[in-house]
Design a protein around this motif. Structure first.
Motif, PDB file in Angstrom:
ATOM      1  N   LEU A 101      -8.614   5.626  -0.164  1.00  0.00           N
ATOM      2  CA  LEU A 101      -7.908   4.482  -0.730  1.00  0.00           C
ATOM      3  C   LEU A 101      -8.316   4.350  -2.183  1.00  0.00           C
ATOM      4  CD1 LEU A 101      -8.123   1.792   2.105  1.00  0.00           C
ATOM      5  CD2 LEU A 101      -6.137   3.137   1.431  1.00  0.00           C
ATOM      6  N   GLU A 126      -2.758   5.137  -0.809  1.00  0.00           N
ATOM      7  CA  GLU A 126      -3.395   5.774   0.338  1.00  0.00           C
ATOM      8  C   GLU A 126      -3.148   7.276   0.273  1.00  0.00           C
ATOM      9  OE1 GLU A 126      -3.339   4.592   4.941  1.00  0.00           O
ATOM     10  OE2 GLU A 126      -1.530   5.670   4.303  1.00  0.00           O
ATOM     11  N   ILE A 128       0.865  -1.183   0.000  1.00  0.00           N
ATOM     12  CA  ILE A 128       0.000   0.000   0.000  1.00  0.00           C
ATOM     13  C   ILE A 128       0.900   1.230   0.000  1.00  0.00           C
ATOM     14  CG2 ILE A 128      -1.795   1.252   1.243  1.00  0.00           C
ATOM     15  CD1 ILE A 128      -2.708  -1.379   2.433  1.00  0.00           C
ATOM     16  N   VAL A 168     -13.306   4.967  -0.184  1.00  0.00           N
ATOM     17  CA  VAL A 168     -12.633   3.926  -0.968  1.00  0.00           C
ATOM     18  C   VAL A 168     -13.217   3.957  -2.369  1.00  0.00           C
ATOM     19  CG1 VAL A 168     -12.141   1.465  -1.207  1.00  0.00           C
ATOM     20  CG2 VAL A 168     -12.273   2.491   1.062  1.00  0.00           C
TER      21      VAL A 168
END
Length: 626
Positions: A547, A569, A527, A594
């Protein structure tokens, strides 16, 4: 001079039937054998046949006996007349089924053209009500042959015809002949009339299942021993089975049922609805209240009603009592914000009327978690409650109830995947952390990559916000409200907010496929994050987390598989001062989102290159021309 002898044989209980055979022997001075197929028209035969709706002969009343031998039936002679009174037979016990099977009538008992009872039908030669005078009016036989079941290997066929005598009278000729079937697959014998077809079976329900079970299993070989074994097994098994009603122990020693309120025919709550074992149940119902009367007197509003329950571990008489543990009590305000309460021991909160139109500590939601063993015995039980305030404007009261079952002694840990190999829409993302030995993954669903699941008025720091797993292909937006006092430490608040946005024990890697193995680290994607916590003179706190998940279709066009190729992120901080609230302090909304972005390139048609010939000829191939 003639001699007539009647011999009766009585055979009892053969295949559940009582059968009486009456044989007639007639001896005359001049013995003669005849093979004529003629029945005298002078014999007055009166036969009554009662037929059911389905066409099955159920009763025959004979005033003139009909011989069963076809040669004897065709002879012209006077038959003895028997009375309609049947001989008195001793009472026989019924078969196991409770009734005698219907007899299989002979083919001479059937007459398809006999439509009217007690009346001779025109041109119906097999009608027993017709006499010689009626036959003289016939122009022919409408039905000349009546056959038995052709599924039998040998079946009888009755033939009927009319013949004129020398005197000009019409005589009925009838005969019964046996035909053999040329089919290899045939029935050798038939002892029941309904043996060639099956009636529509009764559908089993919760009311007639026991009756059907006893009716059909009584014919099975060794059913008594099996019944005894099942009876002993039911006594030996002390645990609950699927859909069993769980029992509770009252204060007076009497047993009751574990109930879970549920809506009935309407949306109103029915408090005596039993909860079945291993049947996860979730219900939502409403109640009509009068706050000033029902706030402190109605048991359905009190926490004690759902906490003071003693479940029994099994169905046996000496089953142990499983106490109910209170693991969570959350207080919800009138603005829908929730706060975790510290309830120690058996402490409970009773509904209280704080204002004439406001009732506090009312049960809004109840969640039971029951753990059981492989033997069906209860091991542990816990309950979580949500209490809140109810006003006149919120009536009728809405309540939620839920019960979940979880097996306690699972042999091996179950590893759950989200696709094979590609991700499936709606399944949680597979996440993990990287260690020196390789990739590691937690089996606890709460430790996976998750997002906030709360309302915008929820206080971010007052209570740990609820979270939900990140589901593939489903965008989401959630958040909470940050309330700070003037003396709050900005650096500490920033660290706490990062934990709220990312979640506890936030994983740093995501599997590219739904079944990526831990042994292959190259299948795991890190990530990426560019956020760095910096010390600045102004209060800089994270206010949003986003995200961005990029995925593509991998494999054949006929069956493409979803593959995650990148995850980023993005954290934003406040660019201005916080909003001041009256009474001191500040307030700031915090958001979490998200999004899934497909990055698949469009498919392009591919063509193979034209084939080329790469051949080398020998140096003297064109000799002697060159």
């Amino acid at each position: 001079m003639a001699l007539r002898v009647v011999v009766c044989f009585h055979i009892s209980k053969i295949l559940g039937l009582s059968l009486t055979l009456i044989l007639f022997f007639a001896a005359v001075a001049s013995i003669q054998t005849t093979t004529s197929d003629r029945i005298s028209t002078t014999d007055d035969q009166n036969i009554t046949v009662n037929v059911t709706d389905g066409g099955t002969p159920t009763q025959f009343e004979w005033t003139t006996p009909i011989p069963s031998d076809p040669t004897a039936a065709s002879s012209t002679r006077e038959l003895p007349v028997s009375t309609t009174e049947e001989p008195v037979l001793p009472s026989l016990p019924l078969p196991v089924s409770g009734r005698f099977p219907p007899r299989v009538p002979g083919v001479d008992r059937y007459c398809p053209c006999d439509a009217l009872r007690g009346v001779c039908d025109i041109n119906c030669c097999c009608d027993r009500e017709c006499s010689s005078e009626d036959w003289s009016l016939f122009s022919g036989c409408s039905i000349q042959t009546v056959s038995g079941s052709q599924q039998l290997c040998s079946h009888d066929v009755a033939h009927y015809s009319l013949k004129s005598t020398v005197e000009g009278h019409l005589e009925l000729q009838s005969s019964i002949r046996t035909h053999s079937s040329s089919d290899i697959l045939c029935i050798q014998s038939q002892n029941r009339f309904d043996g060639l077809s099956h009636p529509s079976p009764a559908l089993p329900t919760d009311r007639n299942f026991e009756w059907l079970f006893q009716q059909f299993t009584s014919f099975m070989f060794g059913s008594e021993s099996r019944d005894q074994e099942s009876h002993s097994d039911s006594h030996a098994s002390t645990g609950y089975q699927l859909r069993d009603m769980m029992q509770t122990a009252g204060l007076d020693g009497q047993r009751g049922m574990f109930v879970l309120p549920a809506p009935g025919l309407t949306a109103h709550c029915v408090d005596n609805s039993p909860a079945a074992f291993l049947m996860n149940q979730s219900s939502h119902c409403s109640r009509r209240l009068v706050l000033d009367q029902d706030c402190s007197s109605l048991p359905a509003l009190s926490m004690d009603t759902y906490v003071n329950i003693q479940l029994l571990a099994g169905k046996n008489k000496d089953a142990a009592v499983v106490p109910l543990e209170v693991i969570s009590v959350v207080l919800q305000s009138t603005q829908s914000t929730q706060t975790q309460l510290n309830v120690s021991g058996r402490q409970t909160l009773s509904p209280t009327l704080t204002e004439p139109t406001l009732c506090a500590n009312v049960v809004l939601k109840v969640v039971y978690m029951i753990r059981y063993s492989s033997a069906g015995r209860l091991v542990k039980a816990s309950v979580s409650l949500v209490l809140g305030f109810v006003s006149e404007a919120l009536l009728p009261l809405q309540q939620d109830f839920q019960v979940l079952y979880l097996q306690e002694d699972v042999g091996e840990a179950v590893v759950r995947y989200s696709g094979n190999p590609g991700y499936v829409v709606g399944m949680p993302l597979v996440s993990g952390t990287k260690t020196a030995e390789g990739m590691s993954r937690s089996l606890n669903p709460g430790d996976t990559l998750s997002v906030l699941r709360s309302s915008e008025d929820q206080d971010c720091l007052q209570v740990a916000p609820q979270r939900s797993p990140l589901l593939f292909g489903m965008d989401s937006v959630s958040g909470c409200m940050l309330r700070l006092e003037e003396a709050a430490n900005c650096s500490l608040v920033s660290l706490l907010l990062l934990d709220v946005l990312r979640g506890p024990n936030s994983p740093q890697y995501v599997a590219s496929f739904g079944n990526s193995p831990l042994e292959n680290p190259l299948d795991w994607i890190p990530i990426k994050s560019s956020f760095i916590m910096e010390d600045s003179p102004s209060c800089s706190i994270p206010v949003s987390l986003h995200l961005e998940i990029r995925w593509t279709k991998f494999g054949s066009l006929l069956n493409p598989q979803a593959q995650i190729v990148g995850i980023t992120e993005v954290i934003q901080t406040n660019s201005s001062s916080l909003v001041q609230v009256p009474g001191g302090g500040s307030m700031q909304p915090i958001s979490s989102s998200v999004s899934f972005i497909p990055v698949s390139t469009s498919a392009r048609p591919g063509y193979r290159a034209m084939p080329t010939i790469d051949a080398k000829l020998p140096h003297d191939f064109f000799l002697p021309f060159v």
